[in-house]
Design an enzyme around this catalytic site. Structure first.
Site, PDB file in Angstrom:
ATOM      1  N   GLU A 128       0.849  -1.185   0.000  1.00 50.59           N
ATOM      2  CA  GLU A 128       0.000   0.000   0.000  1.00 50.59           C
ATOM      3  C   GLU A 128       0.886   1.236   0.000  1.00 50.59           C
ATOM      4  O   GLU A 128       1.819   1.335   0.800  1.00 50.59           O
ATOM      5  CB  GLU A 128      -0.914   0.019   1.236  1.00 50.59           C
ATOM      6  CG  GLU A 128      -1.931   1.141   1.148  1.00 50.59           C
ATOM      7  CD  GLU A 128      -2.940   1.121   2.300  1.00 50.59           C
ATOM      8  OE1 GLU A 128      -3.780   2.029   2.358  1.00 50.59           O
ATOM      9  OE2 GLU A 128      -2.880   0.207   3.139  1.00 50.59           O
ATOM     10  N   ALA A 269       1.689  -0.174  10.807  1.00 54.94           N
ATOM     11  CA  ALA A 269       1.331  -1.562  10.516  1.00 54.94           C
ATOM     12  C   ALA A 269       0.547  -1.584   9.216  1.00 54.94           C
ATOM     13  O   ALA A 269       0.114  -0.553   8.707  1.00 54.94           O
ATOM     14  CB  ALA A 269       0.520  -2.163  11.657  1.00 54.94           C
ATOM     15  N   GLU A 271      -2.574  -3.929   7.068  1.00 56.50           N
ATOM     16  CA  GLU A 271      -3.655  -4.875   7.287  1.00 56.50           C
ATOM     17  C   GLU A 271      -3.761  -5.962   6.240  1.00 56.50           C
ATOM     18  O   GLU A 271      -4.851  -6.516   6.030  1.00 56.50           O
ATOM     19  CB  GLU A 271      -4.982  -4.112   7.334  1.00 56.50           C
ATOM     20  CG  GLU A 271      -5.465  -3.528   5.996  1.00 56.50           C
ATOM     21  CD  GLU A 271      -5.030  -2.097   5.752  1.00 56.50           C
ATOM     22  OE1 GLU A 271      -5.646  -1.423   4.899  1.00 56.50           O
ATOM     23  OE2 GLU A 271      -4.068  -1.650   6.408  1.00 56.50           O
ATOM     24  N   ASN A 272      -2.700  -6.337   5.560  1.00 52.80           N
ATOM     25  CA  ASN A 272      -2.774  -7.365   4.522  1.00 52.80           C
ATOM     26  C   ASN A 272      -3.642  -8.537   4.969  1.00 52.80           C
ATOM     27  O   ASN A 272      -3.533  -9.015   6.086  1.00 52.80           O
ATOM     28  CB  ASN A 272      -1.373  -7.900   4.214  1.00 52.80           C
ATOM     29  CG  ASN A 272      -0.355  -6.798   4.107  1.00 52.80           C
ATOM     30  OD1 ASN A 272      -0.423  -5.946   3.243  1.00 52.80           O
ATOM     31  ND2 ASN A 272       0.611  -6.804   5.025  1.00 52.80           N
ATOM     32  N   HIS A 304      -6.823  -2.012  15.339  1.00 51.75           N
ATOM     33  CA  HIS A 304      -7.063  -1.279  14.097  1.00 51.75           C
ATOM     34  C   HIS A 304      -6.818  -2.173  12.882  1.00 51.75           C
ATOM     35  O   HIS A 304      -7.657  -2.244  11.974  1.00 51.75           O
ATOM     36  CB  HIS A 304      -6.149  -0.054  14.044  1.00 51.75           C
ATOM     37  CG  HIS A 304      -6.291   0.765  12.809  1.00 51.75           C
ATOM     38  ND1 HIS A 304      -7.112   1.857  12.725  1.00 51.75           N
ATOM     39  CD2 HIS A 304      -5.716   0.653  11.577  1.00 51.75           C
ATOM     40  CE1 HIS A 304      -7.041   2.388  11.522  1.00 51.75           C
ATOM     41  NE2 HIS A 304      -6.194   1.656  10.798  1.00 51.75           N
ATOM     42  N   GLU A 305      -5.675  -2.833  12.859  1.00 57.19           N
ATOM     43  CA  GLU A 305      -5.347  -3.645  11.682  1.00 57.19           C
ATOM     44  C   GLU A 305      -6.272  -4.857  11.579  1.00 57.19           C
ATOM     45  O   GLU A 305      -6.665  -5.257  10.478  1.00 57.19           O
ATOM     46  CB  GLU A 305      -3.879  -4.080  11.729  1.00 57.19           C
ATOM     47  CG  GLU A 305      -2.885  -2.933  11.824  1.00 57.19           C
ATOM     48  CD  GLU A 305      -3.066  -1.871  10.755  1.00 57.19           C
ATOM     49  OE1 GLU A 305      -3.499  -2.205   9.630  1.00 57.19           O
ATOM     50  OE2 GLU A 305      -2.785  -0.697  11.039  1.00 57.19           O
ATOM     51  N   HIS A 308      -9.623  -3.898  10.108  1.00 61.16           N
ATOM     52  CA  HIS A 308      -9.571  -3.694   8.659  1.00 61.16           C
ATOM     53  C   HIS A 308     -10.034  -4.935   7.897  1.00 61.16           C
ATOM     54  O   HIS A 308     -10.369  -4.828   6.712  1.00 61.16           O
ATOM     55  CB  HIS A 308      -8.147  -3.360   8.218  1.00 61.16           C
ATOM     56  CG  HIS A 308      -7.855  -1.903   8.113  1.00 61.16           C
ATOM     57  ND1 HIS A 308      -8.663  -1.018   7.444  1.00 61.16           N
ATOM     58  CD2 HIS A 308      -6.804  -1.164   8.570  1.00 61.16           C
ATOM     59  CE1 HIS A 308      -8.148   0.191   7.499  1.00 61.16           C
ATOM     60  NE2 HIS A 308      -7.034   0.143   8.188  1.00 61.16           N
ATOM     61  N   GLU A 327      -9.850   3.989   6.264  1.00 61.22           N
ATOM     62  CA  GLU A 327      -9.014   4.410   7.390  1.00 61.22           C
ATOM     63  C   GLU A 327      -9.807   5.181   8.451  1.00 61.22           C
ATOM     64  O   GLU A 327      -9.696   4.896   9.641  1.00 61.22           O
ATOM     65  CB  GLU A 327      -7.830   5.233   6.892  1.00 61.22           C
ATOM     66  CG  GLU A 327      -6.846   4.462   6.035  1.00 61.22           C
ATOM     67  CD  GLU A 327      -6.224   3.273   6.750  1.00 61.22           C
ATOM     68  OE1 GLU A 327      -6.346   3.166   7.987  1.00 61.22           O
ATOM     69  OE2 GLU A 327      -5.630   2.419   6.061  1.00 61.22           O
TER      70      GLU A 327
END
Length: 881
Positions: A128, A269, A271-272, A304-305, A308, A327
């Site tokens: 990203e 970080a 979020e893949n 947070h991740e 996602h 986001e």
């Protein structure tokens, strides 16, 4: 590195891709210097697109080795390949075909940390926003979703661990000491969510059973010997997964969820899908090496991740203009998680402090842009506080307007309607309109219009009529490209507080829609009349920070003091006290600039004393209430002709006044908060430590001696107390032998741990005064510092430029020259990092004339460098514009 000035992308120019890639198969044969990538892409022409339409794939600095269509190699003349794109001018006429591309890349040489690179001997990726094109040629845009199959081949001795997105498949041995692992992700995703990690890492494993009974394997991968420091991250992950099920009904959807901690990372970080990659500072923690703030950040960022997975992965954004859709929404969700896990009031205050420190200056300067930008030249420069923090506030306002029940119904519909989609802000707003029946078109201006709204407020009370009249006028200041603004829908929560400190109610209200304690401002000017109020109440505005606005209200001092002591809304209570402090600091700074000694009202010291002694307030709140506004916050409120030296002197004067007036009580509070029990990072324990360390600063100021801080440093049983004591020593007694001894001890004890040494760099970078420039230059020569590692650069240089106002804004411009040297040195290797550093200049026009001219000259010198990256040039040119 791209050094072109960059194409300008505009929202209105968006068009769906002519081509799709429904399936992607990747084979990686990893080598530090010559990694081979074979991409087999199922290419599908979109319905209605002419067969003669060229296929153009994105690339960035990769070497093309071979191209084939349906297994037949292409001759050189049938395609055009450059470092930036691969073009098939005459693709096959059949609508679907297989395109095989073989490329080569050098991970060890990738210092930009985008695409496939090496970190501490391990292979990892960051795709990203546009990093996948550094791995293979592709339609590298978020609205092209593909199902990925991945095979990774590597030397087992070099990389025994092979990870990618999705669920694990076959593994096996290959000749000559190589081995392979296969991964398959059944969920279509954009290329920016692709991830690969290969190397020698230790695993911390656990299990999570979802609400439907599915058993998910959890893995956190860290450097060997650091497994114990990942325990809190694993606990935070499990709590995040359960919370998302209970609060939003979102269940995890793969068989495994992996997190990998790496030491070289441009972001916090990523979020893949199924394979989150983290900056190791947001994974590793124990009481010896991490502060309470570190534990809280790990909890929030892990959440947070993970969140996602639904708001970003299962539903992604159609284009990068919609970045706030994933986001801002996910920041809102992680704020809610932290509020539920900790103290809602304390977390709200902390969130607002972050917003004001980072987003308000952005809105007020040359880098201002809407929550959904309309144009960009370099997308990496739009991962901003406006997109993240203000974007979260916009989601919160939707909930305030609709109420919790309709908001949840709207979120459920969003997940149901758009699962698997690349969505837009319009899609998001529409679900809330559909479930509530409300027209949110005016509210949508929060996404489209830049700038922080200001509310001009006046109040008048008529005792004969038992009525209070409140006049509110809204305005939004001009921002780059937007000189005329429309009236916005602002949900303004309020309360009326009686003389006894309790909330009171009126019998009726007119002049605006008022629902559930919220005034809905929709016109430029409202005159609101509250009936049934024989006595004038104190007006508590923007309770809970219901809208990200500024308020200009010449409220009588007795009312402000009443609110600072009694407001039932703890955010507003904190705001009332902070507002009183800010006003005193602004007045003191002006007095100091005029060559006189400031006078500080005793009211502030008394309220601070009452706050500390209160049994009704939690320690974490008390610590926040007693923390003076930061120098940058004061500068923002002053707005122009800013003199950082005068602001620092004013802040020191106020702190010393509060400390001297309350010395005995503060010493007693400090001693009473001592805790010799086992360390715990829970919110209540962290709050007590925060208050005790706030007391330490005041006690040290009152005594004029470093004894208390030196003793705490020596006796500290955890990093929170040790770092706090070291910070007090460095800030209050920078030249004392005790400070030098403590710094040397810290370095000797933790010198081999880069993350802990970052705290050592940060503390020294914050020490104010003219000597800061030379101190930072000296620290840059320390063996533990490296311009090649983003964490080290952020710790020393980032802290110096953002948290040391007198040092960075030194009157002779030496601080600006230092930053220019560093940014220009970093830029050829890591453009994202250099561009982020340059944003420290964003408020240069608000400085006093001498400093302003030095800043302008430095920016102009940077701009004149012909080899600037597109990232850095974009920031510098917009800052100067």
């Amino acid at each position: 590195m791209r050094t072109d000035t960059g194409q300008v992308f505009r929202l209105e120019d968006y068009r769906p891709s002519d081509w799709l890639i429904p399936r992607t198969s990747l084979i990686f044969r990893l080598d530090p210097d010559r990694t081979r990538v074979i991409a087999e892409l199922t290419i599908e022409r979109r319905a209605g697109v002419a067969p003669s339409t060229p296929l153009v794939l994105d690339g960035d600095g990769i070497a093309l080795l071979a191209v084939a269509i349906d297994g037949e190699p292409l001759e050189a003349g049938s395609y055009e390949a450059t470092g930036q794109r691969l073009t098939l001018h005459k693709p096959p006429r059949n609508r679907t075909f297989q395109l095989t591309i073989e490329t080569e890349t050098a991970p060890s040489a990738n210092t930009a940390l985008m695409g496939l690179y090496r970190s501490s001997g391990n292979y990892c990726t960051q795709c990203e926003a546009e990093g996948f094109r550094r791995i293979t040629y592709f339609l590298d845009r978020p609205d092209v979703l593909s199902v990925y199959s991945v095979r990774i081949e590597a030397r087992r001795e070099e990389a025994p661990l092979l990870l990618a997105n999705g669920n694990p498949g076959a593994t096996g041995e290959l000749p000559d000491g190589w081995h392979f692992a296969e991964w398959f992700d059944p969920h279509p995703k954009p290329s920016y969510l692709f991830a690969l990690v290969a190397g020698d890492l230790a695993e911390v494993a656990d299990r999570f059973v979802t609400q439907s009974g599915r058993n998910v394997r959890l893995g956190i991968y860290v450097e060997h010997g650091k497994e114990d420091r990942a325990a809190y991250a694993m606990d935070a992950l499990r709590r995040s997964m359960r919370w998302d099920e209970e609060t939003f009904g979102r269940e995890y959807d793969l068989d495994v969820f992996n997190i990998v901690a790496v030491s070289d990372f441009n972001m916090g970080a990523m979020e893949n899908k199924g394979l989150n990659i983290f900056n190791d500072k947001y994974v590793l923690a124990d009481q010896e090496t991490a502060t309470d703030a570190d534990f809280a950040n790990i909890e929030a960022i892990i959440a947070h991740e993970y969140f996602h997975n639904w708001t970003g992965n299962r539903i992604t954004c159609r284009d990068w203009f919609q970045l706030c859709l994933k986001e801002g929404l996910t920041v809102f969700r992680d704020h809610e998680f932290s509020a539920d896990e900790r103290s809602r009031a304390v977390e709200r205050i902390a969130d607002v402090r972050t917003l004001r420190a980072h987003q308000f200056p952005e809105d007020q300067g040359p880098l201002a842009h809407p929550v959904r930008p309309r144009r960009y030249r370099e997308i990496n420069n739009f991962y901003t506080a406006t997109v993240y923090e203000k974007g979260a506030e916009v989601v919160g306002m939707i909930r305030t307007i609709l109420g919790h029940e309709d908001f949840r119904r709207g979120m459920d519909l969003y997940f149901e309607r758009h699962d698997g989609d690349a969505a837009t802000i319009e899609d998001f707003i529409k679900v809330f309109e559909d479930v509530s029946g409300r027209d949110l078109s005016q509210f949508s201006l929060w996404y489209h219009q830049a700038g922080t709204p200001n509310l001009m407020v006046s109040a008048a009370h008529d005792p004969n009529a038992a009525a209070l009249t409140l006049e509110i006028e809204q305005s939004v200041p001009p921002t780059p490209g937007e000189s005329r603004k429309k009236a916005m829908h602002i949900p303004l929560a309020f309360g009326l507080v009686g003389a006894d400190g309790n909330d009171i109610t009126c019998s009726s209200v007119s002049g605006a829609t008022v629902e559930d304690g919220v005034i809905h401002l929709k016109k430029r000017r409202h005159v609101i009349r509250f009936e049934g109020l024989p006595e004038r109440p104190a007006i508590s505005l923007n309770r809970g920070f219901s809208a990200p606005v500024t308020i200009a209200f010449d409220q009588p001092l007795p009312e402000r003091l009443l609110l600072a002591r009694n407001d039932s809304d703890l955010y507003s209570r904190w705001q009332a006290l902070t507002g009183l402090m800010t006003g005193a600091l602004i007045e003191a700074a002006a007095t100091i600039r005029g060559g006189k000694k400031p006078k500080i009202s005793g009211d502030l010291a008394l309220i601070c004393l009452e706050t500390v002694r209160s049994h009704a307030l939690e320690p974490a709140y008390k610590a926040l209430a007693l923390t003076l506004p930061a120098e940058a916050d004061i500068a923002r409120e002053i707005g122009s002709k800013i003199d950082p030296d005068a602001i620092l002197a004013a802040r020191n004067t106020l702190a010393a006044t509060i400390a001297a007036a309350n010395d005995e009580a503060f010493r007693a509070a400090y001693d009473g908060l001592a805790d010799n029990g086992p360390y715990s990072p829970d919110a209540a324990s962290a709050g007590r430590r925060a208050l005790r360390n706030a007391m330490l600063d005041y006690v040290t100021l009152a005594s004029g001696q470093p004894d208390h801080a030196s003793r705490q440093y020596r006796d500290a049983g955890n990093m929170t107390d040790r770092a706090a004591a070291l910070s007090v020593l460095a800030m209050r007694h920078p030249d004392s032998s005790g400070t030098a001894e403590a710094l040397a001890h810290f370095e000797a004890r933790f010198g081999a741990d880069p993350l802990v040494m970052d705290k050592w760099f940060q503390i020294q970078a914050m020490a104010p005064g003219d000597g800061a420039v030379d101190r930072v230059r000296a620290l840059m020569t320390h063996p533990a510092f490296s311009l090649g590692n983003p964490n080290r650069v952020r710790a020393l240089i980032g802290t110096y430029t953002t948290a040391n106002q007198t040092g960075f804004h030194r009157a002779d411009g030496a601080g600006y020259e230092l930053l220019a040297e560093i940014a220009l040195s970093v830029d050829p290797k890591n453009p994202q990092l250099s561009a982020r550093l340059a944003t420290a200049f964003r408020s240069w026009r608000s400085l006093e004339d001498g400093r302003k001219e030095h800043a302008r000259a430095t920016l102009s010198r940077i701009k004149a460098v012909s080899t600037l990256s597109a990232d850095l040039r974009d920031i510098v040119e917009r800052t100067l514009a």
